[in-house]
Design a protein around this motif. Structure first.
Motif, PDB file in Angstrom:
ATOM      1  N   LEU A  19       0.833  -1.199   0.000  1.00  0.00           N
ATOM      2  CA  LEU A  19       0.000   0.000   0.000  1.00  0.00           C
ATOM      3  C   LEU A  19       0.870   1.252   0.000  1.00  0.00           C
ATOM      4  O   LEU A  19       2.073   1.183   0.305  1.00  0.00           O
ATOM      5  CB  LEU A  19      -0.924  -0.006   1.214  1.00  0.00           C
ATOM      6  CG  LEU A  19      -1.864  -1.211   1.280  1.00  0.00           C
ATOM      7  CD1 LEU A  19      -2.505  -1.303   2.647  1.00  0.00           C
ATOM      8  CD2 LEU A  19      -2.898  -1.137   0.179  1.00  0.00           C
ATOM      9  N   ASN A  20       0.262   2.361  -0.326  1.00  0.00           N
ATOM     10  CA  ASN A  20       0.963   3.635  -0.336  1.00  0.00           C
ATOM     11  C   ASN A  20       0.363   4.594   0.673  1.00  0.00           C
ATOM     12  O   ASN A  20      -0.855   4.679   0.800  1.00  0.00           O
ATOM     13  CB  ASN A  20       0.870   4.298  -1.715  1.00  0.00           C
ATOM     14  CG  ASN A  20       1.763   3.664  -2.734  1.00  0.00           C
ATOM     15  OD1 ASN A  20       2.710   2.960  -2.393  1.00  0.00           O
ATOM     16  ND2 ASN A  20       1.486   3.907  -4.000  1.00  0.00           N
ATOM     17  N   LYS A  21       1.228   5.297   1.349  1.00  0.00           N
ATOM     18  CA  LYS A  21       0.824   6.469   2.112  1.00  0.00           C
ATOM     19  C   LYS A  21       1.300   7.637   1.268  1.00  0.00           C
ATOM     20  O   LYS A  21       2.494   7.805   1.050  1.00  0.00           O
ATOM     21  CB  LYS A  21       1.478   6.477   3.491  1.00  0.00           C
ATOM     22  CG  LYS A  21       0.974   5.379   4.399  1.00  0.00           C
ATOM     23  CD  LYS A  21       1.655   5.441   5.747  1.00  0.00           C
ATOM     24  CE  LYS A  21       1.130   4.334   6.655  1.00  0.00           C
ATOM     25  NZ  LYS A  21       1.836   4.342   7.951  1.00  0.00           N
ATOM     26  N   GLU A  22       0.317   8.402   0.763  1.00  0.00           N
ATOM     27  CA  GLU A  22       0.653   9.452  -0.198  1.00  0.00           C
ATOM     28  C   GLU A  22       0.034  10.783   0.220  1.00  0.00           C
ATOM     29  O   GLU A  22      -1.143  10.840   0.564  1.00  0.00           O
ATOM     30  CB  GLU A  22       0.138   9.052  -1.582  1.00  0.00           C
ATOM     31  CG  GLU A  22       0.502  10.019  -2.678  1.00  0.00           C
ATOM     32  CD  GLU A  22       0.175   9.497  -4.065  1.00  0.00           C
ATOM     33  OE1 GLU A  22       0.502  10.205  -5.027  1.00  0.00           O
ATOM     34  OE2 GLU A  22      -0.406   8.408  -4.203  1.00  0.00           O
ATOM     35  N   TYR A  23       0.855  11.817   0.167  1.00  0.00           N
ATOM     36  CA  TYR A  23       0.344  13.152   0.451  1.00  0.00           C
ATOM     37  C   TYR A  23      -0.550  13.579  -0.700  1.00  0.00           C
ATOM     38  O   TYR A  23      -0.160  13.534  -1.868  1.00  0.00           O
ATOM     39  CB  TYR A  23       1.479  14.156   0.623  1.00  0.00           C
ATOM     40  CG  TYR A  23       0.951  15.557   0.858  1.00  0.00           C
ATOM     41  CD1 TYR A  23       0.421  15.910   2.087  1.00  0.00           C
ATOM     42  CD2 TYR A  23       0.949  16.499  -0.163  1.00  0.00           C
ATOM     43  CE1 TYR A  23      -0.095  17.182   2.300  1.00  0.00           C
ATOM     44  CE2 TYR A  23       0.441  17.765   0.043  1.00  0.00           C
ATOM     45  CZ  TYR A  23      -0.082  18.099   1.278  1.00  0.00           C
ATOM     46  OH  TYR A  23      -0.595  19.353   1.482  1.00  0.00           O
ATOM     47  N   ARG A  24      -1.775  14.000  -0.369  1.00  0.00           N
ATOM     48  CA  ARG A  24      -2.738  14.485  -1.365  1.00  0.00           C
ATOM     49  C   ARG A  24      -3.059  15.935  -1.040  1.00  0.00           C
ATOM     50  O   ARG A  24      -3.717  16.231  -0.040  1.00  0.00           O
ATOM     51  CB  ARG A  24      -4.003  13.624  -1.359  1.00  0.00           C
ATOM     52  CG  ARG A  24      -3.767  12.200  -1.788  1.00  0.00           C
ATOM     53  CD  ARG A  24      -3.305  12.145  -3.220  1.00  0.00           C
ATOM     54  NE  ARG A  24      -3.364  10.801  -3.758  1.00  0.00           N
ATOM     55  CZ  ARG A  24      -3.181  10.515  -5.014  1.00  0.00           C
ATOM     56  NH1 ARG A  24      -2.911  11.471  -5.880  1.00  0.00           N
ATOM     57  NH2 ARG A  24      -3.249   9.273  -5.433  1.00  0.00           N
ATOM     58  N   HIS A  25      -2.566  16.820  -1.874  1.00  0.00           N
ATOM     59  CA  HIS A  25      -2.645  18.253  -1.603  1.00  0.00           C
ATOM     60  C   HIS A  25      -4.069  18.756  -1.323  1.00  0.00           C
ATOM     61  O   HIS A  25      -4.253  19.544  -0.389  1.00  0.00           O
ATOM     62  CB  HIS A  25      -2.002  19.048  -2.734  1.00  0.00           C
ATOM     63  CG  HIS A  25      -1.950  20.508  -2.466  1.00  0.00           C
ATOM     64  ND1 HIS A  25      -1.139  21.051  -1.494  1.00  0.00           N
ATOM     65  CD2 HIS A  25      -2.640  21.532  -3.013  1.00  0.00           C
ATOM     66  CE1 HIS A  25      -1.322  22.353  -1.469  1.00  0.00           C
ATOM     67  NE2 HIS A  25      -2.220  22.675  -2.371  1.00  0.00           N
ATOM     68  N   LEU A  32      -3.990   6.753   2.894  1.00  0.00           N
ATOM     69  CA  LEU A  32      -3.634   5.365   2.596  1.00  0.00           C
ATOM     70  C   LEU A  32      -4.380   4.918   1.351  1.00  0.00           C
ATOM     71  O   LEU A  32      -5.595   5.102   1.241  1.00  0.00           O
ATOM     72  CB  LEU A  32      -4.009   4.450   3.771  1.00  0.00           C
ATOM     73  CG  LEU A  32      -3.633   2.981   3.577  1.00  0.00           C
ATOM     74  CD1 LEU A  32      -2.114   2.808   3.546  1.00  0.00           C
ATOM     75  CD2 LEU A  32      -4.248   2.128   4.679  1.00  0.00           C
ATOM     76  N   GLY A  33      -3.651   4.348   0.410  1.00  0.00           N
ATOM     77  CA  GLY A  33      -4.275   3.888  -0.827  1.00  0.00           C
ATOM     78  C   GLY A  33      -3.431   2.852  -1.536  1.00  0.00           C
ATOM     79  O   GLY A  33      -2.464   2.329  -0.990  1.00  0.00           O
ATOM     80  N   GLU A 101       5.766  14.032  -6.238  1.00  0.00           N
ATOM     81  CA  GLU A 101       5.095  12.938  -5.530  1.00  0.00           C
ATOM     82  C   GLU A 101       5.783  12.663  -4.201  1.00  0.00           C
ATOM     83  O   GLU A 101       7.014  12.653  -4.121  1.00  0.00           O
ATOM     84  CB  GLU A 101       5.119  11.643  -6.361  1.00  0.00           C
ATOM     85  CG  GLU A 101       4.116  11.576  -7.452  1.00  0.00           C
ATOM     86  CD  GLU A 101       4.134  10.244  -8.171  1.00  0.00           C
ATOM     87  OE1 GLU A 101       3.052   9.660  -8.352  1.00  0.00           O
ATOM     88  OE2 GLU A 101       5.225   9.783  -8.584  1.00  0.00           O
ATOM     89  N   TYR A 102       4.985  12.449  -3.178  1.00  0.00           N
ATOM     90  CA  TYR A 102       5.489  11.954  -1.899  1.00  0.00           C
ATOM     91  C   TYR A 102       4.726  10.671  -1.617  1.00  0.00           C
ATOM     92  O   TYR A 102       3.526  10.699  -1.347  1.00  0.00           O
ATOM     93  CB  TYR A 102       5.272  12.942  -0.752  1.00  0.00           C
ATOM     94  CG  TYR A 102       5.512  12.274   0.586  1.00  0.00           C
ATOM     95  CD1 TYR A 102       6.801  12.075   1.052  1.00  0.00           C
ATOM     96  CD2 TYR A 102       4.452  11.777   1.334  1.00  0.00           C
ATOM     97  CE1 TYR A 102       7.032  11.423   2.252  1.00  0.00           C
ATOM     98  CE2 TYR A 102       4.679  11.111   2.531  1.00  0.00           C
ATOM     99  CZ  TYR A 102       5.969  10.941   2.983  1.00  0.00           C
ATOM    100  OH  TYR A 102       6.194  10.276   4.159  1.00  0.00           O
TER     101      TYR A 102
END
Length: 139
Positions: A19-25, A32-33, A101-102
């Motif tokens: 899974l990814n933990k991604e910063y969503r502006h 989490l996605g 991307e982070y």
């Protein structure tokens, strides 16, 4: 015109969810996605899924298959999302993220994922859709 996209529900060879933990502006939060992203013009969803998985995690698999497709938010956009399953990903390299991307890749057991889903942690709806399609197939 909206660009089609892929979402990859992936597990490694030990059965851990990738899974990814991604910063969503727009949310100002880390969400989490699943891995995924927009397809290149004319790109097959299976190839796009492999590419996105590799770019975001360094993992690769030749065992990616389509779970289904849907319109994630048809009241706003006609973008189609292809949901794919990768049950046997192997690490083949390092992340190759876009400059803005982070993404932090994380690995979770079934129980850990269930606990996160029950918590108040921000979740990407695409992860829930992918899990629903996977459960309906009984894989």
């Amino acid at each position: 015109m909206p660009v089609p996209a892929t979402i990859v529900l992936a597990q490694d060879q030990n059965g851990l969810w990738i899974l990814n933990k991604e910063y969503r502006h727009p949310t100002g939060q880390i969400i989490l996605g699943c891995c995924g992203g927009r397809l290149e013009p004319g790109e097959d969803p299976l190839i796009g899924a492999q590419r996105e998985l590799f770019e975001e995690t360094g993992d690769w698999s030749d065992d990616i298959r389509l779970l289904g497709q849907c319109y994630q938010c048809p009241a706003i956009t006609d973008q189609i999302i292809y949901y794919l399953l990768d049950p046997n990903a192997q690490n083949k390299g390092k992340q190759a993220l876009d400059p803005l991307e982070y993404i932090e890749t994380c690995f979770m057991t079934d129980q850990e994922l269930q606990e996160v889903l029950k918590s108040q942690h921000p979740i990407d709806a695409a992860l829930l859709t992918a899990l629903s399609l996977w459960m309906m197939r009984g894989e």
